[in-house]
Design a protein around this motif. Structure first.
Motif, mmCIF file in Angstrom:
data_model
loop_
_atom_site.group_PDB
_atom_site.id
_atom_site.type_symbol
_atom_site.label_atom_id
_atom_site.label_comp_id
_atom_site.label_asym_id
_atom_site.label_seq_id
_atom_site.Cartn_x
_atom_site.Cartn_y
_atom_site.Cartn_z
ATOM 1 N N GLY A 34 0.816 -1.206 0.000
ATOM 2 C CA GLY A 34 0.000 0.000 0.000
ATOM 3 C C GLY A 34 0.853 1.260 0.000
ATOM 4 N N ASN A 35 0.467 2.221 0.828
ATOM 5 C CA ASN A 35 1.203 3.493 0.882
ATOM 6 C C ASN A 35 2.148 3.543 2.073
ATOM 7 O OD1 ASN A 35 -0.496 3.833 3.083
ATOM 8 N ND2 ASN A 35 -1.074 5.925 2.579
ATOM 9 N N LEU A 36 2.468 2.375 2.625
ATOM 10 C CA LEU A 36 3.237 2.340 3.868
ATOM 11 C C LEU A 36 4.614 2.992 3.720
ATOM 12 C CD1 LEU A 36 1.922 1.107 6.336
ATOM 13 C CD2 LEU A 36 3.462 -0.831 6.147
ATOM 14 N N PHE A 37 5.304 2.636 2.659
ATOM 15 C CA PHE A 37 6.676 3.118 2.489
ATOM 16 C C PHE A 37 6.804 4.196 1.423
ATOM 17 C CE2 PHE A 37 6.868 -1.302 3.978
ATOM 18 C CZ PHE A 37 7.574 -1.125 5.167
ATOM 19 N N ASN A 38 5.801 4.300 0.554
ATOM 20 C CA ASN A 38 5.807 5.305 -0.507
ATOM 21 C C ASN A 38 4.388 5.809 -0.733
ATOM 22 O OD1 ASN A 38 8.699 5.038 -1.629
ATOM 23 N ND2 ASN A 38 7.964 2.921 -1.675
ATOM 24 N N THR A 39 4.270 7.011 -1.287
ATOM 25 C CA THR A 39 2.947 7.504 -1.638
ATOM 26 C C THR A 39 2.390 6.706 -2.806
ATOM 27 O OG1 THR A 39 3.880 9.158 -3.152
ATOM 28 C CG2 THR A 39 3.516 9.831 -0.864
ATOM 29 N N VAL A 40 1.087 6.747 -2.979
ATOM 30 C CA VAL A 40 0.427 6.038 -4.078
ATOM 31 C C VAL A 40 -0.327 7.046 -4.944
ATOM 32 C CG1 VAL A 40 0.222 3.844 -2.871
ATOM 33 C CG2 VAL A 40 -1.561 5.568 -2.581
ATOM 34 N N PRO A 41 -0.505 6.745 -6.231
ATOM 35 C CA PRO A 41 -1.137 7.703 -7.147
ATOM 36 C C PRO A 41 -2.655 7.576 -7.227
ATOM 37 C CG PRO A 41 -0.275 5.872 -8.406
ATOM 38 C CD PRO A 41 0.057 5.586 -6.961
ATOM 39 N N TYR A 42 -3.289 7.038 -6.199
ATOM 40 C CA TYR A 42 -4.736 6.858 -6.239
ATOM 41 C C TYR A 42 -5.318 7.142 -4.853
ATOM 42 C CZ TYR A 42 -3.406 2.365 -4.152
ATOM 43 O OH TYR A 42 -2.855 1.406 -3.343
ATOM 44 N N GLY A 43 -6.635 7.357 -4.815
ATOM 45 C CA GLY A 43 -7.326 7.529 -3.547
ATOM 46 C C GLY A 43 -6.951 8.797 -2.804
ATOM 47 N N MET A 44 -6.834 9.918 -3.522
ATOM 48 C CA MET A 44 -6.488 11.177 -2.865
ATOM 49 C C MET A 44 -7.731 12.015 -2.550
ATOM 50 S SD MET A 44 -3.269 11.271 -2.274
ATOM 51 C CE MET A 44 -3.311 9.508 -1.973
ATOM 52 N N SER A 45 -8.884 11.392 -2.563
ATOM 53 C CA SER A 45 -10.129 12.108 -2.294
ATOM 54 C C SER A 45 -10.410 12.140 -0.787
ATOM 55 C CB SER A 45 -11.283 11.429 -3.023
ATOM 56 O OG SER A 45 -11.399 10.075 -2.604
ATOM 57 N N THR A 46 -11.481 12.793 -0.422
ATOM 58 C CA THR A 46 -11.915 12.826 0.975
ATOM 59 C C THR A 46 -12.607 11.518 1.353
ATOM 60 O OG1 THR A 46 -12.204 15.224 0.914
ATOM 61 C CG2 THR A 46 -13.368 14.025 2.653
ATOM 62 N N ASN A 47 -13.502 11.049 0.490
ATOM 63 C CA ASN A 47 -14.277 9.836 0.762
ATOM 64 C C ASN A 47 -13.712 8.627 0.035
ATOM 65 O OD1 ASN A 47 -16.295 12.289 0.955
ATOM 66 N ND2 ASN A 47 -17.153 10.677 2.225
ATOM 67 N N GLY A 48 -13.985 7.457 0.607
ATOM 68 C CA GLY A 48 -13.501 6.226 0.004
ATOM 69 C C GLY A 48 -14.548 5.457 -0.754
ATOM 70 N N GLY A 49 -15.820 5.910 -0.663
ATOM 71 C CA GLY A 49 -16.893 5.236 -1.383
ATOM 72 C C GLY A 49 -17.508 4.073 -0.641
ATOM 73 N N PHE A 50 -17.313 4.021 0.693
ATOM 74 C CA PHE A 50 -17.848 2.911 1.481
ATOM 75 C C PHE A 50 -19.077 3.296 2.293
ATOM 76 C CE2 PHE A 50 -13.211 2.185 1.243
ATOM 77 C CZ PHE A 50 -13.215 0.970 0.567
ATOM 78 N N GLY A 51 -19.550 4.533 2.165
ATOM 79 C CA GLY A 51 -20.617 5.038 3.023
ATOM 80 C C GLY A 51 -21.940 4.330 2.835
ATOM 81 N N LEU A 52 -22.718 4.273 3.909
ATOM 82 C CA LEU A 52 -24.069 3.738 3.845
ATOM 83 C C LEU A 52 -25.042 4.886 3.658
ATOM 84 C CD1 LEU A 52 -24.083 1.125 6.743
ATOM 85 C CD2 LEU A 52 -23.843 0.696 4.313
ATOM 86 N N PRO A 53 -26.143 4.688 2.937
ATOM 87 C CA PRO A 53 -27.106 5.771 2.757
ATOM 88 C C PRO A 53 -27.801 6.122 4.060
ATOM 89 C CG PRO A 53 -27.995 3.719 1.930
ATOM 90 C CD PRO A 53 -26.560 3.458 2.270
ATOM 91 N N GLY A 54 -28.251 7.364 4.138
ATOM 92 C CA GLY A 54 -28.980 7.802 5.331
ATOM 93 C C GLY A 54 -28.091 8.502 6.323
#
Length: 325
Positions: free
Chosen positions: A277-297
């Motif tokens: 993952g990004n443990l030792f280096n930065t990654v070029p993806y997932g730089m948003s605020t949300n991860g897309g795992f939220g439940l509605p409501g």
């Protein structure tokens, strides 16, 4: 709505490039503060700085790794030189690694602890001389409910979070003679951030946060409130309070249940390749605020289901424990 009490204050945020740190930056920007954004990914920071500038804040970007104590001193000095003082320092940078303890490389466990625990200590150690010279300041630690609840297959993460809570409690006791220097700990429940997408993963299974997950903006709003009215401990999301109480009242059962739930999930999850993952280096993806795992409501709508689920789980645990005796 902007709060004039925060206007012009200097706010330092580590781990600002994505997730909760990014949400915090955008929320504080609405209050016309002077933002100092720090993370390893300078490109993501520059993009965020542009957004915060449009909203209404002055921004200083400092590329820095929290595991480097000298980098944290440089960050503190840069912020202090820029505005003449530091009002709020937010320790937020964090990483996650999942996998069987003995199958996860020791350097991975070490890096998790160096980031999540020593990174916070480095930040506090760098800013504290400035706070003492000013005779005031607010240090906010984003700890997570993981500071109370063990995470099986995330032993390094749990060690870092339990250790962080102990460090913070000791520092609070030490600073009782400094009434205007505040140490404020935040314990959010599971958040809908890209953090789990960035995780080092040795389970060989796709990882997802346990529902319900909360919008990281709730944590950002809590950070703003703590900056306005410092509070020693803040629990973000009703789930965090329920999980803390569950472990306090039924520690053995809660620990066994978390292990059982995760093992069941790993049996049914989709297979993927192992990654650092990004443990030792930065990654070029997932730089948003949300991860897309939220439940509605709205989160409050989940309270009765969360409470019922926990009560049923503990009742079942108690029954099984009694039956075994």
């Amino acid at each position: 709505m902007s709060n004039r009490l925060l206007a012009g204050k200097t706010i330092v945020i580590t781990g600002a490039s994505s997730g909760a740190g990014r949400a915090a930056a955008l929320e504080f920007a609405r209050h016309n503060v002077a933002l100092v954004l720090a993370a390893r990914n300078e490109t993501a920071l520059e993009e965020l700085a542009a957004e915060c500038g449009i909203i209404g804040s002055d921004v200083l970007v400092v590329a820095a790794d929290v595991t480097d104590a000298k980098a944290m001193i440089n960050l503190a000095n840069a912020a202090n030189d820029w505005r003449g003082q530091i009002d709020v320092w937010i320790n937020n940078a964090g990483v996650l690694a999942a996998g069987d303890f003995d199958k996860t490389p020791i350097e991975v466990h070490t890096q998790v602890i160096e980031t999540n625990l020593l990174g916070y200590i480095n930040g506090a150690h760098a800013v504290m001389p400035i706070f003492k010279k000013q005779r005031k300041g607010i240090l906010i630690n984003n700890i997570s409910i993981g500071g109370y609840l063990p995470v099986p297959y995330g032993t390094g993460y749990t060690a870092s979070k339990f250790g962080l809570r102990g460090f913070s409690e000791a520092l609070k006791a030490e600073l009782t003679g400094w009434p205007d220097i505040y140490i404020c700990d935040l314990f959010p429940a599971f958040l809908d951030t890209p953090g789990i997408l960035h995780a080092a993963n040795y389970t060989e299974k796709e990882l997802k946060p346990a529902p319900p997950v909360y919008d990281p903006r709730r944590l950002a709003l809590a950070m703003v409130q703590v900056a306005l009215n410092p509070k020693s401990n803040t629990y973000v999301g009703s789930t965090s309070i329920l999980l803390k109480l569950a472990h306090a009242v039924f520690p053995e059962i809660t620990t066994k249940l978390t292990g059982s739930v995760i093992r069941y999930y790993l049996k049914t999850a989709n297979p993927i390749a192992s990654t650092n993952g990004n443990l030792f280096n930065t990654v070029p993806y997932g730089m948003s605020t949300n991860g897309g795992f939220g439940l509605p409501g709205k989160p409050k709508a989940h309270r009765k289901y969360i409470a019922a689920g926990l009560l049923l789980s503990f009742a079942a645990g108690l029954y099984l424990t009694s039956f075994k005796k």
